[in-house]
Design a protein around this motif. Structure first.
Motif, short mmCIF file in Angstrom:
data_model
loop_
_atom_site.label_atom_id
_atom_site.label_comp_id
_atom_site.label_asym_id
_atom_site.label_seq_id
_atom_site.Cartn_x
_atom_site.Cartn_y
_atom_site.Cartn_z
N LEU A 1 0.80 -1.43 -0.07
CA LEU A 1 0.07 0.00 0.06
C LEU A 1 0.72 1.16 -0.07
O LEU A 1 0.57 2.28 -0.89
CB LEU A 1 -1.01 0.33 1.19
CG LEU A 1 -1.99 1.34 1.51
CD1 LEU A 1 -2.78 1.33 0.31
CD2 LEU A 1 -2.46 1.28 2.68
N PHE A 2 1.63 1.14 0.79
CA PHE A 2 2.74 2.43 0.85
C PHE A 2 3.52 2.59 -0.20
O PHE A 2 3.90 3.59 -0.78
CB PHE A 2 3.73 2.53 2.15
CG PHE A 2 3.17 2.81 3.44
CD1 PHE A 2 3.02 4.15 3.81
CD2 PHE A 2 2.65 1.70 4.33
CE1 PHE A 2 2.47 4.54 4.99
CE2 PHE A 2 2.31 2.19 5.55
CZ PHE A 2 2.08 3.62 5.84
N LYS A 3 3.67 1.43 -0.94
CA LYS A 3 4.77 1.57 -2.44
C LYS A 3 3.69 2.24 -3.27
O LYS A 3 4.12 3.17 -4.20
CB LYS A 3 5.21 0.24 -2.67
CG LYS A 3 6.43 0.17 -3.57
CD LYS A 3 6.98 -0.99 -3.86
CE LYS A 3 8.12 -1.40 -4.70
NZ LYS A 3 8.76 -2.49 -4.48
N GLU A 4 2.51 1.70 -3.27
CA GLU A 4 1.65 2.34 -4.32
C GLU A 4 1.38 3.95 -4.20
O GLU A 4 1.11 4.70 -5.04
CB GLU A 4 0.13 1.67 -4.36
CG GLU A 4 0.12 0.34 -4.67
CD GLU A 4 -1.35 -0.22 -4.86
OE1 GLU A 4 -2.12 0.55 -4.25
OE2 GLU A 4 -1.30 -1.32 -5.01
N LEU A 5 1.34 4.27 -2.82
CA LEU A 5 1.45 5.73 -2.59
C LEU A 5 2.90 6.62 -2.81
O LEU A 5 2.91 7.97 -2.44
CB LEU A 5 0.86 6.07 -1.09
CG LEU A 5 -0.30 5.26 -0.74
CD1 LEU A 5 -0.53 5.56 0.75
CD2 LEU A 5 -1.47 6.12 -1.52
N GLY A 6 3.77 5.69 -3.44
CA GLY A 6 5.00 6.39 -3.41
C GLY A 6 5.99 6.51 -2.10
O GLY A 6 6.89 7.45 -2.39
N LEU A 7 5.74 5.78 -1.05
CA LEU A 7 6.54 5.86 0.02
C LEU A 7 7.22 4.50 0.14
O LEU A 7 6.57 3.33 0.05
CB LEU A 7 5.41 6.18 1.23
CG LEU A 7 4.71 7.33 1.23
CD1 LEU A 7 3.97 7.43 2.32
CD2 LEU A 7 5.59 8.64 1.19
N GLU A 8 8.43 4.64 0.53
CA GLU A 8 9.26 3.54 0.95
C GLU A 8 8.94 3.07 2.45
O GLU A 8 9.39 3.79 3.21
CB GLU A 8 10.50 3.68 0.83
CG GLU A 8 11.05 3.94 -0.61
CD GLU A 8 10.82 2.75 -1.59
OE1 GLU A 8 10.99 1.52 -0.92
OE2 GLU A 8 10.39 2.67 -2.83
N PHE A 9 8.56 1.96 2.88
CA PHE A 9 8.16 1.52 3.88
C PHE A 9 8.18 -0.21 3.97
O PHE A 9 7.76 -0.79 2.87
CB PHE A 9 6.58 1.72 4.37
CG PHE A 9 6.13 1.20 5.67
CD1 PHE A 9 6.67 1.79 6.91
CD2 PHE A 9 5.47 0.08 5.98
CE1 PHE A 9 6.29 1.12 7.98
CE2 PHE A 9 5.05 -0.47 6.87
CZ PHE A 9 5.40 0.08 8.27
N SER A 10 9.02 -0.67 4.90
CA SER A 10 9.05 -2.15 4.63
C SER A 10 9.14 -2.59 6.17
O SER A 10 9.74 -1.88 7.11
CB SER A 10 10.52 -2.60 3.98
OG SER A 10 10.76 -3.81 4.08
N PHE A 11 8.51 -3.83 6.41
CA PHE A 11 8.46 -4.58 7.84
C PHE A 11 9.42 -5.72 7.82
O PHE A 11 9.41 -6.77 6.76
CB PHE A 11 7.08 -5.04 8.05
CG PHE A 11 6.38 -4.11 9.06
CD1 PHE A 11 6.91 -3.76 10.11
CD2 PHE A 11 4.96 -3.79 8.76
CE1 PHE A 11 6.20 -3.01 11.06
CE2 PHE A 11 4.34 -3.26 9.63
CZ PHE A 11 4.91 -2.96 11.02
N ASP A 12 10.36 -5.67 8.83
CA ASP A 12 10.94 -7.03 8.91
C ASP A 12 10.04 -8.27 9.58
O ASP A 12 8.95 -7.54 10.15
CB ASP A 12 12.37 -6.87 9.78
CG ASP A 12 13.56 -6.27 9.16
OD1 ASP A 12 13.62 -6.34 8.11
OD2 ASP A 12 14.10 -5.40 9.86
N ARG A 13 10.60 -9.23 9.22
CA ARG A 13 9.51 -10.46 9.74
C ARG A 13 9.24 -10.44 11.29
O ARG A 13 8.47 -10.49 11.83
CB ARG A 13 10.12 -11.74 9.20
CG ARG A 13 10.00 -11.97 7.94
CD ARG A 13 10.30 -13.33 7.68
NE ARG A 13 11.81 -13.84 7.88
CZ ARG A 13 12.52 -13.78 6.92
NH1 ARG A 13 12.35 -12.96 5.71
NH2 ARG A 13 13.67 -13.77 7.11
#
Length: 504
Positions: A353-365
């Motif tokens: 979702l954040f990638k579609e909004l142009g934002l870089e966001f990632s969760f580690d496991r």
């Protein structure tokens, strides 16, 4: 005497009636033969396009494997009934003979051939390396040393990736989840079957991914069956017939471009047999490691859930209606939806979702697993704590106010200590449930106790022994947790703490 002209209509009527009777007889015989034909329950995993998948329009199973197995059934006079199973559960199902056969893009290997029988090869494939489009550092297999790699559990891609020095392997239940991990930027590469990866990129419109190494290995798919299956010769003969009369070529060209390759009668992988030795020591070490992670996940999720649940419980009994409504929505959502869905939303959905909004966001496991478990646990703990607080007689609130105590002092010194003693049994139940619910984080590649068991099964194919050991380990963890909460109940009960007076 009747003339010849009078006989002709009668003969025509007789021939018409006879023809109808013959049609009815042959139709009945055909239907009877079809209904009396053996029915094969064939396992498949419908998340492996273009070999097996669900048709978006009809919802029915489709794909190269489905078409081929249906044609084999017709040629061998067998009724085919497809059953959807996860890939890592197919071989155990064949071992227990709950399935008659399996067609799921399964590579013929010497290890698998020790536990199940394989038909002659029906497809030539190989592994491919997929990376993000802007990745220029990975061009071949040797470039994967020390990289983060996603694979499908139990696949030959997982076996090949495990030989790479210094590589950090993340195992997922399906190839689509492994590719999603690559899209979200959690791993550097995916090692998977080449045709599946190419189909996902070219036909399914997978964006931001490219293949840098096709046919890293040469592999052959086979139809798996239980050992000593009575249908092995029938399936081999039917497959040979389809190859000879051109039907195999027609099915192949429906799903792939070009001419089908020549297929050997015996795949190279079975030319040498290798004996697998079950290592109990390794199993025990892996389960201890997985148990440690399970306990850590449970402790953190329960602690954060307890904090969040306390705040939500207080809000639920507060006089502020908007706050009560907001917390009620939260509780109903997390209690009314499966934790597995919540885990997928947090780990796969939010970064997308954040990638579609142009934002870089990632969760580690690890933080994603703790967050999902904590949010779910907080919803249940909030209801436990709300019920415990409201179970205390309202007269104690009034008595505390008459003594000049503030609402905070009343809650801290009078209400909560009594409520906590009443809440301990359900809190213990929630903790034990949380210990078992940590097994769900295996779907995002987190190697807790259950995932360690799955990885051992994928290597050894000894499903009963491994899963029994996993179940016993969970039993030990939950039993110890139960004893711990019972000890707390005794310690927090002033009546049970008092020792009986000595008789004189």
């Amino acid at each position: 005497m009747m003339g010849s002209k009078g006989l002709k209509p009668k003969i025509q009527v007789f021939l018409a009636i006879a023809s109808c009777l013959l049609v009815v007889i042959f139709t009945s015989l055909s239907t009877f033969a079809q209904s009396s034909a053996p029915t094969l329950q064939v396992a498949t995993e419908p998340t492996f396009p273009p070999f097996e998948m669900q048709d978006q329009a009809t919802g029915e199973l489709s794909g190269f494997d489905i078409d081929l197995m249906t044609a084999i059934g017709e040629a061998a006079k067998l009724n085919i009934e497809f059953v959807s199973l996860p890939f890592d559960g197919i071989i155990p199902a064949l071992q227990s003979k709950t399935m008659d056969a399996a067609i799921s893009g399964m590579t013929i290997t010497a290890e698998r051939a020790q536990t199940v029988s394989f038909s002659r090869p029906y497809f030539k494939a190989g592994l491919a390396i997929a990376v993000q489009e802007d990745n220029t550092s990975i061009k071949n297999f040797s470039d994967l040393e020390g990289k983060q790699i996603a694979v499908q559990i139990g696949s030959t891609g997982a076996q090949e990736a495990s030989t790479i020095e210094g590589a950090n392997i993340s195992s997922f239940d399906s190839a689509s989840l492994a590719l999603q991990e690559l899209i979200n930027g959690k791993v550097d590469a995916v090692v998977n079957d080449g045709p599946v990866t190419l189909y996902a990129i070219r036909q399914a419109g997978l964006q931001g991914v490219k293949v840098v190494g096709e046919l890293v290995t040469e592999e052959y798919y086979g139809i798996a069956m239980p050992k000593d299956s009575p249908y092995l010769n029938d399936i081999n003969n039917a497959l040979e017939l389809l190859i000879q009369d051109g039907r195999y070529r027609a099915i192949y060209q429906t799903w792939f471009a070009g001419e089908p390759p020549e297929l050997p009668l015996v795949p190279p992988a079975l030319e040498t047999q290798e004996v697998i030795v079950f290592d109990w020591g390794k199993l025990f070490a892996n389960l201890i490691q997985g148990s440690t992670i399970t306990l850590l996940l449970t402790a953190l999720a329960f602690a954060f859930g307890l904090i969040g649940g306390t705040l939500v419980a207080i809000a639920l009994i507060s006089p502020y209606k908007p706050l009560r409504l907001l917390c009620r929505i939260y509780v109903d959502f997390f209690r009314g939806t499966p934790m597995l869905v919540q885990l997928f939303m947090i780990y796969f959905g939010l970064p997308g979702l954040f990638k579609e909004l142009g934002l870089e966001f990632s969760f580690d496991r690890f933080p994603a697993a703790v967050l999902a478990l904590s949010l779910n646990s907080a919803a249940y703990l909030a209801e436990i704590m709300r019920g415990g607080i409201e179970s205390i007689d309202k007269g104690q609130w009034e008595a505390s106010q008459s003594l000049g105590m503030s609402p905070l002092q009343t809650m801290q010194d009078v209400i909560f200590p009594q409520a906590l003693r009443r809440m301990l049994p359900p809190l213990g139940n929630e903790f034990i449930t949380l210990v078992k619910d940590t097994s769900l984080v295996a779907v995002i590649g987190f190697e807790e106790l259950f995932r360690q068991g799955q990885l051992m099964v994928a290597i050894t194919y000894r499903s009963f022994e491994v899963y029994l050991a996993v179940a016993l380990m969970y039993l030990v963890l939950t039993t110890l947790s139960s004893f711990g909460f019972k000890w707390l109940e005794v310690r927090m009960n002033p009546l049970q703490r008092q020792k009986p007076a000595l008789k004189t």
